[in-house]
Design a protein around this motif. Structure first.
Motif, PDB file in Angstrom:
ATOM      1  N   PRO A  85      -1.919   0.371  -6.733  1.00 36.61           N
ATOM      2  CA  PRO A  85      -0.705   0.233  -5.911  1.00 36.61           C
ATOM      3  C   PRO A  85       0.273   1.398  -6.042  1.00 36.61           C
ATOM      4  O   PRO A  85       1.132   1.560  -5.187  1.00 36.61           O
ATOM      5  CB  PRO A  85      -0.069  -1.055  -6.430  1.00 36.61           C
ATOM      6  CG  PRO A  85      -1.170  -1.794  -7.078  1.00 36.61           C
ATOM      7  CD  PRO A  85      -2.122  -0.783  -7.596  1.00 36.61           C
TER       8      PRO A  85
ATOM      9  N   ARG B  68       3.881  -5.174   2.799  1.00 35.64           N
ATOM     10  CA  ARG B  68       4.552  -6.459   2.626  1.00 35.64           C
ATOM     11  C   ARG B  68       4.890  -7.055   3.984  1.00 35.64           C
ATOM     12  O   ARG B  68       5.377  -6.368   4.871  1.00 35.64           O
ATOM     13  CB  ARG B  68       5.855  -6.286   1.834  1.00 35.64           C
ATOM     14  CG  ARG B  68       5.702  -5.760   0.442  1.00 35.64           C
ATOM     15  CD  ARG B  68       5.476  -6.813  -0.579  1.00 35.64           C
ATOM     16  NE  ARG B  68       6.358  -7.936  -0.425  1.00 35.64           N
ATOM     17  CZ  ARG B  68       7.008  -8.531  -1.392  1.00 35.64           C
ATOM     18  NH1 ARG B  68       6.886  -8.079  -2.596  1.00 35.64           N
ATOM     19  NH2 ARG B  68       7.770  -9.564  -1.168  1.00 35.64           N
TER      20      ARG B  68
ATOM     21  N   PRO C 224       0.507   1.362  -1.881  1.00 38.12           N
ATOM     22  CA  PRO C 224       1.080   0.027  -2.071  1.00 38.12           C
ATOM     23  C   PRO C 224       0.669  -0.927  -0.942  1.00 38.12           C
ATOM     24  O   PRO C 224       0.384  -0.496   0.182  1.00 38.12           O
ATOM     25  CB  PRO C 224       2.584   0.264  -2.060  1.00 38.12           C
ATOM     26  CG  PRO C 224       2.794   1.672  -1.677  1.00 38.12           C
ATOM     27  CD  PRO C 224       1.494   2.378  -1.653  1.00 38.12           C
ATOM     28  N   LEU C 225       0.617  -2.214  -1.281  1.00 37.29           N
ATOM     29  CA  LEU C 225       0.289  -3.219  -0.276  1.00 37.29           C
ATOM     30  C   LEU C 225       1.392  -3.309   0.762  1.00 37.29           C
ATOM     31  O   LEU C 225       2.579  -3.194   0.423  1.00 37.29           O
ATOM     32  CB  LEU C 225       0.142  -4.594  -0.931  1.00 37.29           C
ATOM     33  CG  LEU C 225      -1.180  -4.927  -1.570  1.00 37.29           C
ATOM     34  CD1 LEU C 225      -1.133  -6.333  -2.151  1.00 37.29           C
ATOM     35  CD2 LEU C 225      -2.313  -4.835  -0.587  1.00 37.29           C
TER      36      LEU C 225
ATOM     37  N   TRP D 109      -6.228  -4.823  -7.612  1.00 37.78           N
ATOM     38  CA  TRP D 109      -6.781  -3.590  -8.163  1.00 37.78           C
ATOM     39  C   TRP D 109      -7.627  -3.880  -9.401  1.00 37.78           C
ATOM     40  O   TRP D 109      -8.719  -3.335  -9.563  1.00 37.78           O
ATOM     41  CB  TRP D 109      -5.661  -2.603  -8.501  1.00 37.78           C
ATOM     42  CG  TRP D 109      -6.168  -1.338  -9.106  1.00 37.78           C
ATOM     43  CD1 TRP D 109      -6.725  -0.280  -8.455  1.00 37.78           C
ATOM     44  CD2 TRP D 109      -6.218  -1.015 -10.497  1.00 37.78           C
ATOM     45  NE1 TRP D 109      -7.102   0.690  -9.356  1.00 37.78           N
ATOM     46  CE2 TRP D 109      -6.794   0.258 -10.620  1.00 37.78           C
ATOM     47  CE3 TRP D 109      -5.811  -1.674 -11.653  1.00 37.78           C
ATOM     48  CZ2 TRP D 109      -6.980   0.883 -11.837  1.00 37.78           C
ATOM     49  CZ3 TRP D 109      -6.003  -1.059 -12.869  1.00 37.78           C
ATOM     50  CH2 TRP D 109      -6.582   0.207 -12.954  1.00 37.78           C
TER      51      TRP D 109
ATOM     52  N   ASP E 246      -0.721  -7.268  -5.966  1.00 36.31           N
ATOM     53  CA  ASP E 246      -1.324  -5.965  -5.671  1.00 36.31           C
ATOM     54  C   ASP E 246      -2.067  -5.415  -6.890  1.00 36.31           C
ATOM     55  O   ASP E 246      -3.160  -4.869  -6.763  1.00 36.31           O
ATOM     56  CB  ASP E 246      -0.294  -4.973  -5.149  1.00 36.31           C
ATOM     57  CG  ASP E 246       0.983  -4.927  -5.954  1.00 36.31           C
ATOM     58  OD1 ASP E 246       1.139  -5.738  -6.883  1.00 36.31           O
ATOM     59  OD2 ASP E 246       1.831  -4.065  -5.660  1.00 36.31           O
TER      60      ASP E 246
END
Length: 136
Positions: free
Chosen positions: A84, A91, A88-89, A75, A71
Motif C-alpha cells: 500500500p 477508498r 494505496p487502495l 498485501w 490494504d
C-alpha cells in the motif's frame, strides 16, 4: 541490557529475538509501516513453493491481527502484489476508517444494562412480574 531482557521475557509486547533473527537471516527488508505503527517485511530473493516471497508483520505493542488494516492484510496474503505504500487502495466514499477489535479493552462497547456499564438499566415493562419461590 534491560532492553534485551525485556525482549526475551516480554514477548507479547514486541517481536521476539527469534523473529528478529529470522528476519535478519532471511534478508527480509522493511516494506512499510501502517498508521498503528505495525511494520511490514518481505523476504528478499528466494520464493516459496507457491512462487511467492514470504511476508511478515511486526506488531507495535500487543500482537492482535485485527489491528492490520485491510490494504496491508491483502498485501500480506498476496492478494495485492505491490504494498500500500506504492499503490494505496482506492477508498470508496462510504468506507469508514479501520478500527481494531476493542473487545476486552476499556474502550469496548458496553450497552445500557450491561454488567460493566455505568449507566442504569431501563425500567422493565409494567406487565412483568418477577418470579419468587415464596409465592404460592
Amino acid at each position: 541490557m534491560l532492553g534485551l531482557i525485556s525482549k526475551i521475557f516480554i514477548w507479547w509486547k514486541d517481536a521476539t529475538p527469534g523473529t528478529l533473527l529470522t528476519l535478519h537471516n532471511r534478508g527480509a527488508q522493511q516494506v512499510g509501516e501502517d498508521e498503528f505503527g505495525n511494520r511490514y517485511f518481505e523476504e528478499k530473493g528466494k520464493t516459496g513453493p507457491d512462487g511467492n516471497k514470504r511476508r511478515w508483520v511486526l506488531y507495535k505493542g500487543y500482537a492482535d491481527a485485527s489491528r492490520v488494516p485491510s490494504d496491508w492484510h491483502g498485501w500480506l496474503h498476496h492478494t495485492f502484489d505491490a504494498p500500500p505504500t506504492e499503490t494505496p487502495l482506492k477508498r470508496q466514499t462510504w468506507e469508514k476508517d479501520h478500527h481494531p477489535n476493542l473487545t476486552g479493552t476499556v474502550h469496548a462497547y458496553r450497552p445500557t444494562g450491561s454488567l460493566t456499564s455505568t449507566e442504569k438499566r431501563q425500567a422493565t415493562a409494567g406487565d412483568y412480574e418477577a418470579w419468587s419461590p415464596n409465592q404460592g
